[in-house]
Design a protein around this motif. Structure first.
Motif, PDB file in Angstrom:
ATOM      1  N   MET A  99      -5.364  24.802 -31.140  1.00  0.00           N
ATOM      2  CA  MET A  99      -4.618  24.848 -29.877  1.00  0.00           C
ATOM      3  C   MET A  99      -3.259  24.149 -29.935  1.00  0.00           C
ATOM      4  O   MET A  99      -2.357  24.492 -29.186  1.00  0.00           O
ATOM      5  CB  MET A  99      -5.455  24.237 -28.742  1.00  0.00           C
ATOM      6  N   PHE A 100      -3.107  23.152 -30.802  1.00  0.00           N
ATOM      7  CA  PHE A 100      -1.866  22.383 -30.860  1.00  0.00           C
ATOM      8  C   PHE A 100      -1.422  22.086 -32.292  1.00  0.00           C
ATOM      9  O   PHE A 100      -1.121  20.943 -32.629  1.00  0.00           O
ATOM     10  CB  PHE A 100      -2.010  21.072 -30.089  1.00  0.00           C
ATOM     11  N   PRO A 101      -1.338  23.091 -33.157  1.00  0.00           N
ATOM     12  CA  PRO A 101      -0.962  22.811 -34.548  1.00  0.00           C
ATOM     13  C   PRO A 101       0.439  22.224 -34.679  1.00  0.00           C
ATOM     14  O   PRO A 101       0.715  21.510 -35.638  1.00  0.00           O
ATOM     15  CB  PRO A 101      -1.066  24.179 -35.229  1.00  0.00           C
ATOM     16  N   GLU A 102       1.322  22.498 -33.726  1.00  0.00           N
ATOM     17  CA  GLU A 102       2.677  21.940 -33.804  1.00  0.00           C
ATOM     18  C   GLU A 102       2.674  20.420 -33.689  1.00  0.00           C
ATOM     19  O   GLU A 102       3.605  19.757 -34.139  1.00  0.00           O
ATOM     20  CB  GLU A 102       3.592  22.556 -32.736  1.00  0.00           C
ATOM     21  N   ALA A 103       1.630  19.851 -33.119  1.00  0.00           N
ATOM     22  CA  ALA A 103       1.539  18.397 -33.006  1.00  0.00           C
ATOM     23  C   ALA A 103       1.382  17.740 -34.377  1.00  0.00           C
ATOM     24  O   ALA A 103       1.723  16.571 -34.551  1.00  0.00           O
ATOM     25  CB  ALA A 103       0.372  18.009 -32.102  1.00  0.00           C
ATOM     26  N   LEU A 104       0.900  18.498 -35.348  1.00  0.00           N
ATOM     27  CA  LEU A 104       0.714  17.943 -36.692  1.00  0.00           C
ATOM     28  C   LEU A 104       2.038  17.685 -37.386  1.00  0.00           C
ATOM     29  O   LEU A 104       2.131  16.806 -38.228  1.00  0.00           O
ATOM     30  CB  LEU A 104      -0.123  18.901 -37.542  1.00  0.00           C
ATOM     31  N   ASN A 105       3.054  18.435 -37.049  1.00  0.00           N
ATOM     32  CA  ASN A 105       4.347  18.315 -37.715  1.00  0.00           C
ATOM     33  C   ASN A 105       5.408  17.699 -36.810  1.00  0.00           C
ATOM     34  O   ASN A 105       6.587  17.817 -37.070  1.00  0.00           O
ATOM     35  CB  ASN A 105       4.821  19.695 -38.192  1.00  0.00           C
ATOM     36  N   SER A 106       4.964  17.080 -35.752  1.00  0.00           N
ATOM     37  CA  SER A 106       5.891  16.540 -34.772  1.00  0.00           C
ATOM     38  C   SER A 106       6.539  15.249 -35.272  1.00  0.00           C
ATOM     39  O   SER A 106       5.907  14.437 -35.927  1.00  0.00           O
ATOM     40  CB  SER A 106       5.135  16.259 -33.469  1.00  0.00           C
ATOM     41  N   ASP A 107       7.803  15.084 -34.949  1.00  0.00           N
ATOM     42  CA  ASP A 107       8.510  13.856 -35.301  1.00  0.00           C
ATOM     43  C   ASP A 107       8.655  12.920 -34.104  1.00  0.00           C
ATOM     44  O   ASP A 107       9.385  11.947 -34.158  1.00  0.00           O
ATOM     45  CB  ASP A 107       9.917  14.191 -35.827  1.00  0.00           C
ATOM     46  N   ARG A 108       7.942  13.224 -33.017  1.00  0.00           N
ATOM     47  CA  ARG A 108       8.080  12.443 -31.797  1.00  0.00           C
ATOM     48  C   ARG A 108       7.474  11.049 -31.943  1.00  0.00           C
ATOM     49  O   ARG A 108       6.285  10.905 -31.908  1.00  0.00           O
ATOM     50  CB  ARG A 108       7.379  13.142 -30.622  1.00  0.00           C
ATOM     51  N   HIS A 109       8.225  10.046 -32.086  1.00  0.00           N
ATOM     52  CA  HIS A 109       7.836   8.636 -32.013  1.00  0.00           C
ATOM     53  C   HIS A 109       6.395   8.375 -32.471  1.00  0.00           C
ATOM     54  O   HIS A 109       5.610   7.768 -31.771  1.00  0.00           O
ATOM     55  CB  HIS A 109       8.030   8.108 -30.595  1.00  0.00           C
ATOM     56  N   ILE A 110       6.092   8.850 -33.644  1.00  0.00           N
ATOM     57  CA  ILE A 110       4.748   8.655 -34.170  1.00  0.00           C
ATOM     58  C   ILE A 110       4.674   7.276 -34.815  1.00  0.00           C
ATOM     59  O   ILE A 110       5.466   6.953 -35.679  1.00  0.00           O
ATOM     60  CB  ILE A 110       4.391   9.767 -35.178  1.00  0.00           C
ATOM     61  N   ARG A 111       3.673   6.500 -34.368  1.00  0.00           N
ATOM     62  CA  ARG A 111       3.492   5.167 -34.917  1.00  0.00           C
ATOM     63  C   ARG A 111       2.889   5.207 -36.311  1.00  0.00           C
ATOM     64  O   ARG A 111       3.171   4.371 -37.148  1.00  0.00           O
ATOM     65  CB  ARG A 111       2.580   4.337 -34.018  1.00  0.00           C
ATOM     66  N   HIS A 112       2.037   6.165 -36.537  1.00  0.00           N
ATOM     67  CA  HIS A 112       1.341   6.285 -37.814  1.00  0.00           C
ATOM     68  C   HIS A 112       1.513   7.708 -38.331  1.00  0.00           C
ATOM     69  O   HIS A 112       2.014   8.580 -37.650  1.00  0.00           O
ATOM     70  CB  HIS A 112      -0.149   5.979 -37.642  1.00  0.00           C
ATOM     71  N   ARG A 113       1.010   7.944 -39.517  1.00  0.00           N
ATOM     72  CA  ARG A 113       1.108   9.261 -40.132  1.00  0.00           C
ATOM     73  C   ARG A 113       0.115  10.225 -39.478  1.00  0.00           C
ATOM     74  O   ARG A 113      -1.066   9.950 -39.358  1.00  0.00           O
ATOM     75  CB  ARG A 113       0.793   9.128 -41.614  1.00  0.00           C
ATOM     76  N   ALA A 114       0.615  11.366 -39.054  1.00  0.00           N
ATOM     77  CA  ALA A 114      -0.247  12.414 -38.519  1.00  0.00           C
ATOM     78  C   ALA A 114      -0.929  13.119 -39.690  1.00  0.00           C
ATOM     79  O   ALA A 114      -0.354  13.233 -40.763  1.00  0.00           O
ATOM     80  CB  ALA A 114       0.574  13.411 -37.708  1.00  0.00           C
ATOM     81  N   PRO A 115      -2.156  13.609 -39.474  1.00  0.00           N
ATOM     82  CA  PRO A 115      -2.820  14.313 -40.577  1.00  0.00           C
ATOM     83  C   PRO A 115      -2.131  15.637 -40.853  1.00  0.00           C
ATOM     84  O   PRO A 115      -1.531  16.246 -39.973  1.00  0.00           O
ATOM     85  CB  PRO A 115      -4.234  14.541 -40.034  1.00  0.00           C
ATOM     86  N   SER A 116      -2.220  16.070 -42.083  1.00  0.00           N
ATOM     87  CA  SER A 116      -1.713  17.396 -42.428  1.00  0.00           C
ATOM     88  C   SER A 116      -2.740  18.432 -41.971  1.00  0.00           C
ATOM     89  O   SER A 116      -3.902  18.101 -41.687  1.00  0.00           O
ATOM     90  CB  SER A 116      -1.487  17.513 -43.937  1.00  0.00           C
ATOM     91  N   PHE A 117      -2.328  19.681 -41.922  1.00  0.00           N
ATOM     92  CA  PHE A 117      -3.232  20.759 -41.545  1.00  0.00           C
ATOM     93  C   PHE A 117      -4.439  20.821 -42.494  1.00  0.00           C
ATOM     94  O   PHE A 117      -5.586  20.877 -42.031  1.00  0.00           O
ATOM     95  CB  PHE A 117      -2.463  22.082 -41.492  1.00  0.00           C
TER      96      PHE A 117
END
Length: 181
Positions: A99-117
Motif C-alpha cells: 500500500m505504501f512502497p514509496e515510503a521505503l525510499n522516502s527522504d523525509r526526515h528519517i531518523r533511522h534507515r528505512a528497510p529496503s523492499f
C-alpha cells in the motif's frame, strides 16, 4: 454471538477479492478475508506501530521489531508473544510493501534507515512462516493460512498494489504515507 464486522470490511473484502481472484487468479477466500481485515486494522493509525519498547514508545524500525520478537535473545516474554509479534511484522511488511512502497525510499526526515523492499519482503515471508510453525492447539487451524501467506507473499503484495491503484484511481485513497523510522 457473531463477531461484528469493521465498517469497511465488506468494502475491502470486495476490493481485495476483485484483484486477488479476478486479476491474479489467487482464489483463496480465507487469505482474501485475512488481507481485507488487515486493511481494516490499519485504518487506525495506532495499529501500524502497536509494538512498544521498554519505555512504552512505538517501535518503528523493522530491525527492532524483529529483535523484539525473539523470546530467547529479544524482549518477547514467551513463545506466544513471539507469534503475536511475528504476525504483526508480517502484516506490517505486507501492508507497507503493498500500500505504501514509496515510503521505503522516502527522504523525509528519517531518523533511522528505512528497510529496503527486499528486506521488507524477507521479513514478511519469514515472519508469516514462523507464525505458521505454531501449528498446535489453538493455533492449529490458522497455521496453514500463514504458510500460504508466506508462500504467496509477493503475490499478496502485488494484489495490494492493485487494490491501492483501484482506490487511488477512484480518488478514495488520500492517506499520508506512514512514517518509516
Amino acid at each position: 454471538m457473531a463477531e461484528s464486522l469493521h465498517p469497511l470490511e465488506r468494502f475491502f473484502e470486495q476490493a481485495v477479492r476483485s484483484n486477488y481472484e479476478g486479476k491474479l487468479g489467487l482464489n483463496d477466500p480465507s487469505l482474501t478475508s485475512y488481507v481485507a481485515r488487515l486493511l481494516c486494522e490499519f485504518t487506525e493509525a495506532g495499529n501500524l506501530y502497536k509494538m512498544r519498547d521498554d519505555k512504552g514508545q512505538p517501535v518503528e524500525e523493522l530491525e527492532e521489531m524483529i529483535s523484539a520478537s525473539d523470546p530467547v535473545n529479544g524482549t518477547a516474554p514467551s513463545f506466544d508473544a513471539e507469534r503475536a509479534l511475528r504476525k504483526h511484522i508480517g502484516d506490517y511488511a505486507l501492508f507497507i510493501a503493498g500500500m505504501f512502497p514509496e515510503a521505503l525510499n522516502s527522504d523525509r526526515h528519517i531518523r533511522h534507515r528505512a528497510p529496503s523492499f527486499p528486506e521488507l519482503i524477507h521479513a514478511g515471508k519469514e515472519s508469516y512462516f514462523i507464525v505458521s510453525q505454531f501449528n498446535l492447539f489453538e493455533y492449529e487451524k490458522e497455521a496453514p493460512l500463514f504458510a500460504r501467506l508466506s508462500d504467496r507473499f509477493e503475490q499478496c503484495i502485488l494484489g495490494l498494489t492493485m487494490v491501492r491503484e483501484d482506490l487511488g484511481g477512484r480518488g478514495m485513497l488520500r492517506l499520508p504515507s506512514p512514517r518509516l523510522n
